[in-house]
Design an enzyme around this catalytic site. Structure first.
Site, PDB file in Angstrom:
ATOM      1  N   PHE A  75       4.945   6.454  -4.102  1.00  0.00           N
ATOM      2  CA  PHE A  75       6.123   5.692  -4.518  1.00  0.00           C
ATOM      3  C   PHE A  75       6.010   4.243  -4.035  1.00  0.00           C
ATOM      4  O   PHE A  75       5.768   3.990  -2.851  1.00  0.00           O
ATOM      5  CB  PHE A  75       7.369   6.348  -3.933  1.00  0.00           C
ATOM      6  N   SER A 115       1.246  11.031  -0.720  1.00  0.00           N
ATOM      7  CA  SER A 115       2.703  10.909  -0.638  1.00  0.00           C
ATOM      8  C   SER A 115       3.367  11.450  -1.905  1.00  0.00           C
ATOM      9  O   SER A 115       3.190  12.618  -2.242  1.00  0.00           O
ATOM     10  CB  SER A 115       3.077   9.448  -0.364  1.00  0.00           C
ATOM     11  N   MET A 116       4.111  10.631  -2.653  1.00  0.00           N
ATOM     12  CA  MET A 116       4.697  11.118  -3.898  1.00  0.00           C
ATOM     13  C   MET A 116       3.619  11.555  -4.871  1.00  0.00           C
ATOM     14  O   MET A 116       3.819  12.492  -5.660  1.00  0.00           O
ATOM     15  CB  MET A 116       5.576  10.054  -4.539  1.00  0.00           C
ATOM     16  N   ASP A 161       3.557  10.062  11.321  1.00  0.00           N
ATOM     17  CA  ASP A 161       3.858   9.569   9.979  1.00  0.00           C
ATOM     18  C   ASP A 161       5.303   9.098   9.994  1.00  0.00           C
ATOM     19  O   ASP A 161       6.217   9.880  10.249  1.00  0.00           O
ATOM     20  CB  ASP A 161       3.657  10.690   8.956  1.00  0.00           C
ATOM     21  N   HIS A 177       1.019   7.028   7.717  1.00  0.00           N
ATOM     22  CA  HIS A 177       1.310   7.610   6.414  1.00  0.00           C
ATOM     23  C   HIS A 177       0.246   7.309   5.362  1.00  0.00           C
ATOM     24  O   HIS A 177      -0.246   8.214   4.684  1.00  0.00           O
ATOM     25  CB  HIS A 177       2.678   7.125   5.920  1.00  0.00           C
TER      26      HIS A 177
END
Length: 321
Positions: free
Chosen positions: A11, A79-80, A182, A211
């Site tokens: 994202f 992530s996303m 993270d 992250h």
């Protein structure tokens, strides 16, 4: 036809955040696609007006386009992008393997949703965000678009909430990277994913990266392990049909089945004619890695990749003609 790898960013990120991973897979012989998701890559205003439906549709279109020129295919995401990769794996049993780096797959609390909706009702369009810059390595990460657009962020959380009950549909093997520290996605999200998927999980803890680990201190380890995993998942394999019994016959008598695997069930074994015979039942479409130890002559570990086609082999995911 070469094997394929679809690599998805997160994202407010761009393909630059996963470029090293994509390059490593390309160097390993994969046909690679790393699309820019709708609304991303420009100012924060461009993301406003897009949402989970747009990003998941773009991921699906990229997968279909890649699968038309490469087979089999593995999917990877940060992530996303990890959540989108999980959705693809849940939708497509023929996907050979799944690679996730700090995947955003854990639903947020309803109380947090209420806060976000309240901000939207108050006219707040963008909230501060340092997602792309969450790296431990000095000078690493992406600068990002200057904040997180609130409406798309809510849409992402709603998409993740819808995905969570379907994680059990992911039957392919999973390589899962989790940063111990993270500041964007809690490690508990990786815990949730590892617990719910039906396929085998290889878990790698990252001690020195935050992250955006694909741009951090352990990026090379992610690239190396991912290339090896993807190669193993896409090398020639035995095809069977879901619901059927199949047998593996190995020379010698010192083999030991190391299970269980959700995709297959061991139903019997015997030793005859100088060979060790294992009988399995294929449980569901997907793939499994059957691992044996103490092989012929007592040496080493061996494995066999088994791809399980749907009972109707005429559709996607069936064994090649």
């Amino acid at each position: 036809m070469p094997p394929g790898a679809l690599v998805l960013h997160g994202f407010t990120g761009t393909p630059a955040s996963v470029a090293g991973l994509a390059d490593a897979l390309a160097a390993a012989g994969f046909e690679v696609a790393a699309p820019l998701l709708p609304g991303h890559g420009g100012p924060v205003e461009d993301v406003i007006g897009t949402g989970w439906a747009d990003w998941s549709a773009a991921a699906e279109a990229a997968y279909q386009e890649l699968a038309a020129r490469a087979s089999p295919v593995v999917v990877a995401g940060l992530s996303m992008g990890g959540a989108l990769a999980c959705q693809l794996a849940a939708d497509h049993a023929e996907i050979a393997g799944l690679i996730c780096v700090n995947p955003a797959v854990e639903p947020v609390a309803e109380s947090f949703f209420d806060i976000l909706r309240g901000l939207l009702a108050a006219g707040v369009a963008v909230v501060p965000s340092g997602m792309g810059a969450d790296v431990a390595r000095p000078g690493g990460g992406e600068t990002g678009p200057g904040g997180a657009p609130l409406a798309p962020l809510v849409s992402m959380f709603e998409g993740v909430a819808g995905l969570a009950p379907r994680l059990g549909d992911v039957a392919c093997p999973l390589l899962l990277f989790t940063s111990v520290q993270d500041h964007v996605v809690a490690p508990s999200a990786s815990d949730l994913l590892a617990d719910r998927v039906a396929g085998p999980v290889e878990r790698v803890w990252l001690e020195r990266s935050f992250h955006v680990a694909t741009m951090d201190f352990e990026a090379e380890e992610i690239e190396r392990r991912s290339a090896r995993f993807a190669t193993e998942m896409t090398e020639p394999a035995t095809w069977v049909v879901a619901g059927c019994l199949f047998e593996v016959s190995l020379p010698g008598s010192g083999w030991r089945w190391v299970g269980p695997s959700p995709a297959v069930t061991l139903v019997g074994e015997d030793r005859r004619d100088g060979r060790h015979h294992f009988r399995f039942r294929a449980e569901a479409p997907g793939s499994a890695v059957l691992v044996y130890t103490g092989g012929y002559g007592g040496g080493g570990e061996r494995s066999l990749v088994v791809r399980i086609a749907p009972e109707s082999t005429g559709g996607a995911g069936g064994p090649p003609a």
